[in-house]
Write an enzyme that holds these catalytic residues in place. Structure first.
Site, short mmCIF file in Angstrom:
data_model
loop_
_atom_site.label_atom_id
_atom_site.label_comp_id
_atom_site.label_asym_id
_atom_site.label_seq_id
_atom_site.Cartn_x
_atom_site.Cartn_y
_atom_site.Cartn_z
N GLY A 124 -5.39 0.41 8.35
CA GLY A 124 -3.93 -0.57 8.90
C GLY A 124 -4.54 -1.97 9.01
N GLY A 125 -3.74 -2.78 9.10
CA GLY A 125 -3.83 -4.18 9.13
C GLY A 125 -4.80 -4.17 7.82
N ASP A 126 -6.29 -5.36 8.62
CA ASP A 126 -7.60 -5.66 7.41
C ASP A 126 -8.35 -4.45 7.45
OD1 ASP A 126 -8.93 -8.49 9.62
OD2 ASP A 126 -8.19 -6.86 10.35
N GLU A 127 -8.14 -3.33 8.50
CA GLU A 127 -9.09 -2.80 8.31
C GLU A 127 -8.82 -1.62 7.02
OE1 GLU A 127 -8.41 -1.04 12.13
OE2 GLU A 127 -9.79 -2.40 12.90
N ASP A 151 -13.99 -4.62 8.43
CA ASP A 151 -13.53 -4.85 8.38
C ASP A 151 -13.00 -6.38 8.31
OD1 ASP A 151 -12.22 -7.30 10.82
OD2 ASP A 151 -10.79 -5.26 10.80
#
Length: 535
Positions: free
Chosen positions: A451-454, A410
């Site tokens: 997803g997102g910054d993962e 992350d």
């Protein structure tokens, strides 16, 4: 006498027979051609709608599961000592909302008897005194502790449609200490975006339906949101979907028109997605094909009056061949493929029109297939593709007695980039990170954005724990190098968690869960850190 000779003339008879043949052929073609083309197109459009429905359903399912995972994790982390301290508990909730803002309307910690709440964030004046014990979802959670979804409703504070999710907070003996709930607006960015955005200006739309509540949770048509679904008997295909059927078929939409739909499940919520496109939109190109066929037939009929049977046969032969191939394609005797353009006339235009239509449908199907397995922003494999590939690599590692490492990482400090430089810069940074990831891993490794910054990296055939740590450190260091985006230099780091097969887990879900847990341990240790599962 002259009329009788004209009527009995062989030429007249040939002309009459030719005209009758052309007329009969025209009637047959105009009758059969729509059936053949529609049958072929209907199969393609149904497959396209089913693919689209599955893509949207998988996206919603992943977002519901992410919110469930967040609630379950916070329920474990919630300090029992805070349950009697509303102000401290509210501050704890505020901190979690800043770290993981998956619930746009925040969190609520409800008393175990359901008579009011201990704390909520952001605070709502009437929420702490609400009678939660009278709600169906609270009674279900008390009777059978676990994750529950409430019936979507209109918020008393904002008037927007919102959805409550909740999990129990239990002591080591399993006794209920509180209920942790998260509330998100249905229109919140990053939740139902794909479903609530119309796909075109020609009437194509989506529905998200809850069979248990018998209601439309969300829809491309705003008027349908939170409304009751049709009663049984009004729409047979809808009745089948409510009973558990999934697939594609022809239905009737809310406006009373014929519609081709795909239906796919959202398992984590017990919902299903309907992706529909009006039949007149799906088959609008078929009208152009019919017009071309009619024009070409009339031209050929005029030529037949002059050149008789030879010219007639010459003109119709390519159309006959094309119709024969269309029949064979419709009967699955040969694959769908472009028809040869043998002449640059009306028949050739019809074939070009058919080929263009077929090419666009196949291109759309390929694009939907790609979107179903890849992240739209970065082009990296998505969660679904990662799961499939990880399952294959685990089976291969088991057969060949190899070690496999899963790295869950992350980005540290990504949110300030979005907040201070804007989401466009954040998207450009994610794309640059994806490029760096693709160039920084081995050919046999799999890197995906979930997803997102993962991100998740699967490293196959890792010799030892030390080698896995070295590869992970190399990648983390590479990500920490400056990014030059336009005139803006950005520095960012990442925290990573590692889980090894077979040391830490032997199945896919456990490996990901252990790596995810290790990643949060790395983030708690600071930035740019790596932690192994179990450490």
């Amino acid at each position: 006498m002259a009329f009788r000779r004209f009527a009995n003339s062989l030429a007249t008879r040939l002309i009459v027979i030719s005209i009758a043949t052309v007329a009969l052929g025209l009637v047959m073609r105009m009758t059969l051609l729509p059936l053949v083309v529609r049958g072929s197109l209907e199969d393609v459009v149904m497959g396209q709608q089913a693919t689209l429905a599955n893509y949207v359903a998988d996206d919603i399912d992943a977002k519901v599961r992410a919110r469930r995972a967040l609630l379950e994790r916070l329920a474990i982390e919630l300090p029992p000592a805070l349950l009697g301290q509303p102000e401290a508990l509210q501050a704890w909730l505020a901190e979690r909302q800043m770290l993981a803002p998956l619930f746009s309307h925040g969190f609520i910690v409800i008393r175990p008897d359901g008579r009011g709440a201990w704390a909520d964030f952001p605070p709502r004046p009437r929420q702490r005194s609400s009678a939660f014990h009278d709600t169906d979802w609270f009674r279900r959670l008390v009777q059978q502790p676990g994750f529950v979804l409430a019936r979507p409703r209109l918020s008393e504070a904002s008037g927007a449609a919102e959805l409550l999710m909740a999990v129990p907070v239990q002591d080591p003996r399993g006794r209920l200490q509180a209920v942790l709930a998260g509330v998100t607006e249905l229109d919140a960015p990053g939740f139902l975006d794909l479903l609530q955005r119309p796909r075109s200006d020609k009437g194509a739309d989506f529905l998200l339906i809850s069979p248990a509540e018998q209601m439309f949770v969300a829809a491309s048509v705003p008027e349908l949101r939170l409304q009751r679904t049709p009663t049984a008997g009004v729409n047979p295909l809808h009745d089948r979907a409510m009973a558990g059927w999934r697939g594609a078929g022809v239905s009737t939409n809310a406006r009373g028109g014929e519609e081709i739909v795909g239906v796919a499940s959202v398992p984590s919520a017990g919902w299903f997605v309907v992706a529909g496109i009006p039949a007149d939109v799906a088959f609008e190109a078929m009208g152009a094909v019919q017009k071309l066929a009619l024009r070409s037939s009339l031209v050929i009929a005029s030529v037949v009056l002059v050149a008789l049977a030879f010219v007639l046969r010459r003109q119709f032969q390519p159309l006959i061949d094309s119709a024969r191939r269309m029949h064979r394609m419709a009967d699955r005797l040969e694959p769908l493929a472009p028809l040869p353009v043998v002449r640059q006339d009306e028949v050739g235009e019809m074939v070009v029109g058919f080929n263009t239509l077929l090419e666009k449908l196949q291109e759309s199907e390929r694009r939907m297939e790609h979107l179903a397995h890849h992240d739209a922003l970065t082009g990296l494999p998505n969660r679904r593709s990662l799961m499939d590939r990880l399952t294959q690599l685990l089976a291969l590692a088991q057969r060949q007695d190899r070690r496999l490492a899963v790295m869950f990482f992350d980005l540290d400090g990504f949110k300030p980039v979005n907040d201070h430089l804007g989401h466009e810069m954040g998207d450009r940074l994610l794309q640059a990170i994806a490029t760096r990831l693709r160039s920084g891993v081995r050919q046999a490794d799999v890197v995906a954005r979930i997803g997102g910054d993962e991100f998740v990296l699967v490293m196959f055939d890792v010799a030892s724990r030390e080698v896995a740590a070295e590869l992970a450190r190399k990648l983390i260091d590479q990500l920490a190098q400056p990014y030059l985006l336009g005139e803006q230099e950005i520095r960012i780091s990442a925290s990573a968690g590692l889980a090894l097969y077979p040391e830490h887990a032997r199945d896919r879900d456990q490996l990901l869960a252990r790596a995810d847990t290790a990643m949060y341990a790395a983030k708690r240790a600071g930035t740019n850190q790596i932690r192994f599962a179990g450490v």
